[in-house]
Design a protein around this motif. Structure first.
Motif, PDB file in Angstrom:
ATOM      1  N   SER A  92      21.695  38.746  43.138  1.00 43.63           N
ATOM      2  CA  SER A  92      22.397  37.472  43.076  1.00 43.63           C
ATOM      3  C   SER A  92      23.351  37.382  41.897  1.00 43.63           C
ATOM      4  N   ASP A  93      23.438  38.415  41.062  1.00 41.92           N
ATOM      5  CA  ASP A  93      24.425  38.425  39.980  1.00 41.92           C
ATOM      6  C   ASP A  93      25.750  38.957  40.496  1.00 41.92           C
ATOM      7  N   VAL A  94      26.817  38.620  39.789  1.00 40.23           N
ATOM      8  CA  VAL A  94      28.165  39.020  40.205  1.00 40.23           C
ATOM      9  C   VAL A  94      28.939  39.543  39.001  1.00 40.23           C
ATOM     10  N   VAL A  95      30.054  40.201  39.281  1.00 39.58           N
ATOM     11  CA  VAL A  95      30.946  40.657  38.204  1.00 39.58           C
ATOM     12  C   VAL A  95      31.755  39.465  37.688  1.00 39.58           C
ATOM     13  N   PRO A  96      32.355  39.598  36.496  1.00 36.37           N
ATOM     14  CA  PRO A  96      33.181  38.500  35.980  1.00 36.37           C
ATOM     15  C   PRO A  96      34.241  38.055  36.980  1.00 36.37           C
ATOM     16  N   ALA A  97      34.536  36.765  36.962  1.00 33.08           N
ATOM     17  CA  ALA A  97      35.396  36.180  37.993  1.00 33.08           C
ATOM     18  C   ALA A  97      36.839  36.628  37.891  1.00 33.08           C
ATOM     19  N   GLY A  98      37.373  36.758  36.683  1.00 39.17           N
ATOM     20  CA  GLY A  98      38.785  37.060  36.524  1.00 39.17           C
ATOM     21  C   GLY A  98      39.633  35.819  36.786  1.00 39.17           C
ATOM     22  N   ASP A  99      40.893  35.912  36.415  1.00 36.81           N
ATOM     23  CA  ASP A  99      41.788  34.782  36.630  1.00 36.81           C
ATOM     24  C   ASP A  99      42.842  35.125  37.675  1.00 36.81           C
ATOM     25  N   GLY A 100      43.696  34.174  37.983  1.00 39.94           N
ATOM     26  CA  GLY A 100      44.775  34.422  38.926  1.00 39.94           C
ATOM     27  C   GLY A 100      44.374  34.361  40.385  1.00 39.94           C
ATOM     28  N   TRP A 101      43.295  33.620  40.699  1.00 42.10           N
ATOM     29  CA  TRP A 101      42.909  33.458  42.096  1.00 42.10           C
ATOM     30  C   TRP A 101      43.946  32.595  42.820  1.00 42.10           C
ATOM     31  N   LEU A 102      44.190  32.900  44.084  1.00 35.79           N
ATOM     32  CA  LEU A 102      45.243  32.221  44.835  1.00 35.79           C
ATOM     33  C   LEU A 102      44.736  31.076  45.706  1.00 35.79           C
ATOM     34  N   TYR A 103      43.527  31.226  46.264  1.00 38.65           N
ATOM     35  CA  TYR A 103      43.089  30.292  47.304  1.00 38.65           C
ATOM     36  C   TYR A 103      42.012  29.318  46.860  1.00 38.65           C
ATOM     37  N   THR A 104      41.373  29.595  45.748  1.00 37.61           N
ATOM     38  CA  THR A 104      40.356  28.702  45.214  1.00 37.61           C
ATOM     39  C   THR A 104      40.022  29.172  43.817  1.00 37.61           C
ATOM     40  N   GLY A 444      45.137  43.843  44.444  1.00 36.45           N
ATOM     41  CA  GLY A 444      44.220  43.303  43.445  1.00 36.45           C
ATOM     42  C   GLY A 444      43.464  42.075  43.906  1.00 36.45           C
ATOM     43  N   HIS A 445      43.611  41.704  45.172  1.00 36.84           N
ATOM     44  CA  HIS A 445      42.943  40.521  45.715  1.00 36.84           C
ATOM     45  C   HIS A 445      42.175  40.895  46.987  1.00 36.84           C
ATOM     46  N   GLY A 446      41.068  40.179  47.237  1.00 34.97           N
ATOM     47  CA  GLY A 446      40.401  40.241  48.533  1.00 34.97           C
ATOM     48  C   GLY A 446      39.097  40.996  48.595  1.00 34.97           C
ATOM     49  N   ASN A 447      39.011  42.158  47.978  1.00 39.61           N
ATOM     50  CA  ASN A 447      37.801  42.966  48.103  1.00 39.61           C
ATOM     51  C   ASN A 447      36.763  42.599  47.057  1.00 39.61           C
ATOM     52  N   ALA A 448      35.579  43.204  47.180  1.00 38.09           N
ATOM     53  CA  ALA A 448      34.536  43.014  46.178  1.00 38.09           C
ATOM     54  C   ALA A 448      35.080  43.413  44.810  1.00 38.09           C
ATOM     55  N   HIS A 449      34.748  42.634  43.803  1.00 41.34           N
ATOM     56  CA  HIS A 449      35.172  42.844  42.414  1.00 41.34           C
ATOM     57  C   HIS A 449      36.634  42.489  42.180  1.00 41.34           C
ATOM     58  N   GLN A 450      37.322  41.990  43.196  1.00 45.08           N
ATOM     59  CA  GLN A 450      38.701  41.572  43.023  1.00 45.08           C
ATOM     60  C   GLN A 450      38.798  40.051  43.054  1.00 45.08           C
ATOM     61  N   ARG A 451      39.969  39.536  42.659  1.00 47.02           N
ATOM     62  CA  ARG A 451      40.227  38.113  42.807  1.00 47.02           C
ATOM     63  C   ARG A 451      40.294  37.772  44.301  1.00 47.02           C
ATOM     64  N   ASP A 452      39.925  36.544  44.617  1.00 46.47           N
ATOM     65  CA  ASP A 452      39.916  36.077  46.013  1.00 46.47           C
ATOM     66  C   ASP A 452      39.028  36.955  46.900  1.00 46.47           C
ATOM     67  N   GLU A 453      37.899  37.393  46.348  1.00 46.48           N
ATOM     68  CA  GLU A 453      36.920  38.139  47.144  1.00 46.48           C
ATOM     69  C   GLU A 453      36.588  37.341  48.405  1.00 46.48           C
ATOM     70  N   TYR A 454      36.611  38.021  49.559  1.00 47.32           N
ATOM     71  CA  TYR A 454      36.382  37.273  50.796  1.00 47.32           C
ATOM     72  C   TYR A 454      35.422  38.005  51.731  1.00 47.32           C
ATOM     73  N   CYS A 455      34.880  37.228  52.656  1.00 51.47           N
ATOM     74  CA  CYS A 455      34.011  37.771  53.710  1.00 51.47           C
ATOM     75  C   CYS A 455      34.247  36.929  54.960  1.00 51.47           C
ATOM     76  N   ILE A 456      34.513  37.576  56.074  1.00 54.46           N
ATOM     77  CA  ILE A 456      34.719  36.854  57.326  1.00 54.46           C
ATOM     78  C   ILE A 456      33.381  36.288  57.800  1.00 54.46           C
ATOM     79  N   VAL A 457      33.333  35.001  58.040  1.00 55.42           N
ATOM     80  CA  VAL A 457      32.080  34.329  58.358  1.00 55.42           C
ATOM     81  C   VAL A 457      31.433  34.917  59.616  1.00 55.42           C
TER      82      VAL A 457
END
Length: 480
Positions: A92-104, A444-457
Motif C-alpha cells: 500500500s506504499d507508493v513512490v513520491p508523487a512528483g509535480d506537474g500532474w495534468l489531470y488531477t 513522463g506521464h501515465g505509467n507506474a512511477h510517473q505523473r498522472d499514473e493511470y489504470c483503466i477501470v
C-alpha cells in the motif's frame, strides 16, 4: 478449464458490487502513503501506516481473520482453514508523487472516461484491492477451496522491503504465493537489483547546491542547481539554454543563479524513453567555460558515466536471453558536505555475477575520483523451470481474455524475489470490451512511477475476475 458455474457467480458478484469496489479503491489511493520519518507504530511514516490501517479495515469488514503487525509494517488477512496456504502479496506504499500532474493532483484520484488517475492507482493499490476482493468473492460466493487464502499487505515495498523481510523471518511461508504487481499471465523471473550512492571526493566551488528526486526507482525528472553569480556565467547559461523548454535560468532573491532542468520520468526498471534531469543539467554546465574547472570536470564525469540507459559509461553493459539488457538509471542527486552525491539504480540478469558487477562499478567510479557511500545488492530470482504453475496461469489468462499470451521476464523487483514458490501476476488485464478513452499523456506521464499514473477501470475489474480464477486453479494444483 474454468468452472463456468463459478465464473457466473464471480461475474454476478462483481456486477452487483462494482461501484462499491471502485469507491474503496479510490479511498485507499487518497492516502499519501509515501515513506517518511518513522513514528510510534509507523516504522515507515504515518501516511504509510494509515494506508495499511485502511487496507486492514477493509479486511475486517470483509470478515477475514485479521492480524496487523504495525511495528513491522504489514498486515495479514486470511480466509479458510486449509492445511496449505495460498499467499497473496500487495503493498500500500507508493513512490513520491512528483509535480506537474495534468489531470488531477496525485492523491485526489479521478475517473475520466473510464480511466482512474492517481498516484498508486496501479502500483500497487490496484493489486492490494484485487487481492482483497478476489478473496471476498470466494468467501461470499461460497466457492469451495481446500487452501487457506492469506492476503499480505505491506507498507515498504518501494523503499527496501523490510516489511517483507520481517514477514519471512516471523511467519510461515505459504505453499504458493501470487504477487499481483506486474502483468498477466505471470513472470518467470526478476532481474537482480543494485542500488548505490556515490560521492565525489572533490568539493564543489561555484556550484552551491544541486538537488532533485526522491526515490531510487524513479528516473529523475526535475533538478535544481544553485550557483555563484558571475555576469559571465549567467550570460553563458542564458545563451546555452535560450529557447529550450527543458531549462530555466533565473536569479534568486539572494543574488545567486538558479538553473532548473526538466526531464521525463519513468520507472527505473524500464527507463527507455525517459530523460534524466540531472544529466540535462550536467550537460549544459559541462559546456560552460565560465564555470570553474573542477566543477566543470565533475559535470563531465556525471554525463560520461550516467548518460544513457544501459550502463555503457560505467562499463557494465550486459544482455542475456530472457532477462534482456541491464539497465542503469539515476533517481536522486544532492550535495553533502559540499560534495556532489548521485544515486544509481541497476537491474541485471541472473547470469551476471553480482560481485563482478560491484567490482566494475567500484573501478569506474574510483577512476573518476568518486567514492561509494552506500550500496544494496539483491540478486535476481527465477521460478523453478519444472513448475507447472506458469502454464496453468497462462491457460487461465488466455481463457478469460480470449487472447494468446505467454509468461515473461521482468527487470523490476517485487516481493516475489524474497518469497518461495512465488509467481508475479497482474492486478489488471486488458478488457477487450472496455469503452474507456485514454487521456493524452506526454512523455513522463501515465505509467507506474510517473505523473498522472493511470489504470483503466474495466481492466482492473477484469483483473479481479482473473485473479479469482487463478487462485482457484492454484488451489486445485496444490491440493490434488
Amino acid at each position: 478449464m474454468i468452472n463456468q458455474q463459478n465464473d457466473q457467480k464471480i461475474r454476478t458478484w462483481i456486477c452487483e458490487n462494482r461501484e462499491r469496489m471502485i469507491q474503496m479503491w479510490m479511498d485507499l489511493i487518497r492516502i499519501p502513503s509515501v515513506k517518511s520519518e518513522p513514528a510510534s507504530g509507523a516504522p515507515f511514516g504515518i501516511p504509510c501506516a494509515q494506508a495499511l490501517e485502511k487496507a486492514t479495515q477493509y479486511g475486517e469488514e470483509m470478515g477475514f481473520n485479521v492480524r496487523m503487525e504495525a511495528d513491522r509494517g504489514y498486515s495479514l488477512m486470511a480466509y479458510g482453514d486449509g492445511e496449505k496456504t495460498i499467499g497473496l502479496f500487495g503493498h500500500s506504499d507508493v513512490v513520491p508523487a512528483g509535480d506537474g500532474w495534468l489531470y488531477t493532483t496525485p492523491f485526489e484520484p479521478v475517473i475520466r472516461d473510464g480511466v482512474a488517475i492517481g498516484r498508486g492507482c496501479k502500483d500497487n493499490k490496484a493489486g492490494v484491492m484485487a487481492a482483497l476482493f478476489a478473496t471476498q468473492i470466494i468467501k461470499e460466493c461460497q466457492i469451495p477451496v481446500k487452501s487457506r487464502i492469506q492476503v499480505f499487505v505491506g507498507s515498504n515495498e518501494e523503499c527496501g522491503m523490510t516489511d517483507l523481510m520481517a514477514f519471512v523471518e516471523n511467519e510461515k511461508m505459504p505453499e504458493l504465493c501470487l504477487v499481483p504487481d506486474a502483468r498477466y499471465p505471470c513472470c518467470l523471473g526478476e532481474n537482480g537489483h543494485l542500488q548505490q550512492w556515490n560521492r565525489s571526493k572533490t568539493p564543489l566551488v561555484d556550484i552551491l547546491d544541486f538537488h532533485g528526486g526522491g526515490a531510487f526507482n524513479v528516473v529523475l525528472n526535475y533538478a535544481e542547481v544553485t550557483l555563484k553569480n558571475t555576469p559571465a556565467l549567467l550570460a553563458e547559461l542564458t545563451a546555452k539554454t535560450e529557447g529550450n523548454n527543458a531549462y530555466t535560468v533565473e536569479q534568486t532573491a539572494a543574488g545567486q543563479i538558479l538553473l532548473i532542468a526538466r526531464g521525463a520520468s519513468k520507472h527505473s526498471a524500464n527507463p527507455e524513453g525517459s530523460v534524466n534531469a540531472m544529466v540535462l543539467a550536467c550537460k549544459v554546465l559541462a559546456q560552460c567555460a565560465s564555470l570553474c574547472e573542477s566543477d566543470r570536470k565533475q559535470m563531465q564525469t556525471v554525463v560520461a558515466l550516467l548518460d544513457g540507459y544501459y550502463g555503457e559509461g560505467l562499463g557494465i553493459a550486459y544482455e542475456e536471453e530472457g532477462p534482456g539488457k541491464l539497465t542503469c538509471s539515476n533517481g536522486m542527486v544532492k550535495v553533502e558536505d559540499g560534495k556532489l552525491s548521485v544515486s544509481v539504480d541497476i537491474r541485471y540478469g541472473v547470469g551476471l555475477s553480482g560481485k563482478k558487477l560491484e567490482e566494475q562499478l567500484d573501478k569506474a567510479w574510483s577512476e573518476a575520483g568518486w567514492e561509494l557511500t552506500w550500496r544494496e545488492n539483491n540478486h535476481g530470482a527465477k521460478v523453478d523451470p519444472a513448475s507447472q504453475i506458469p502454464e496453468l496461469l497462462t491457460k487461465v489468462t488466455c481463457e478469460i481474455t480470449g487472447r494468446q499470451c505467454k509468461p515473461y521476464w521482468m527487470r523490476g523487483g517485487t516481493y516475489s524475489r524474497h518469497l518461495k514458490n512465488t509467481y508475479t501476476v497482474g492486478a489488471a488485464v486488458a478488457d477487450p470490451n472496455s469503452k474507456a478513452i485514454l487521456p493524452e499523456m506526454p512523455a513522463g506521464h501515465g505509467n507506474a512511477h510517473q505523473r498522472d499514473e493511470y489504470c483503466i477501470v474495466d481492466d482492473w475489474i477484469l483483473g479481479i475476475r482473473l485473479l479469482t480464477h487463478c487462485i482457484l486453479a492454484c488451489d486445485e494444483a496444490i491440493n490434488p
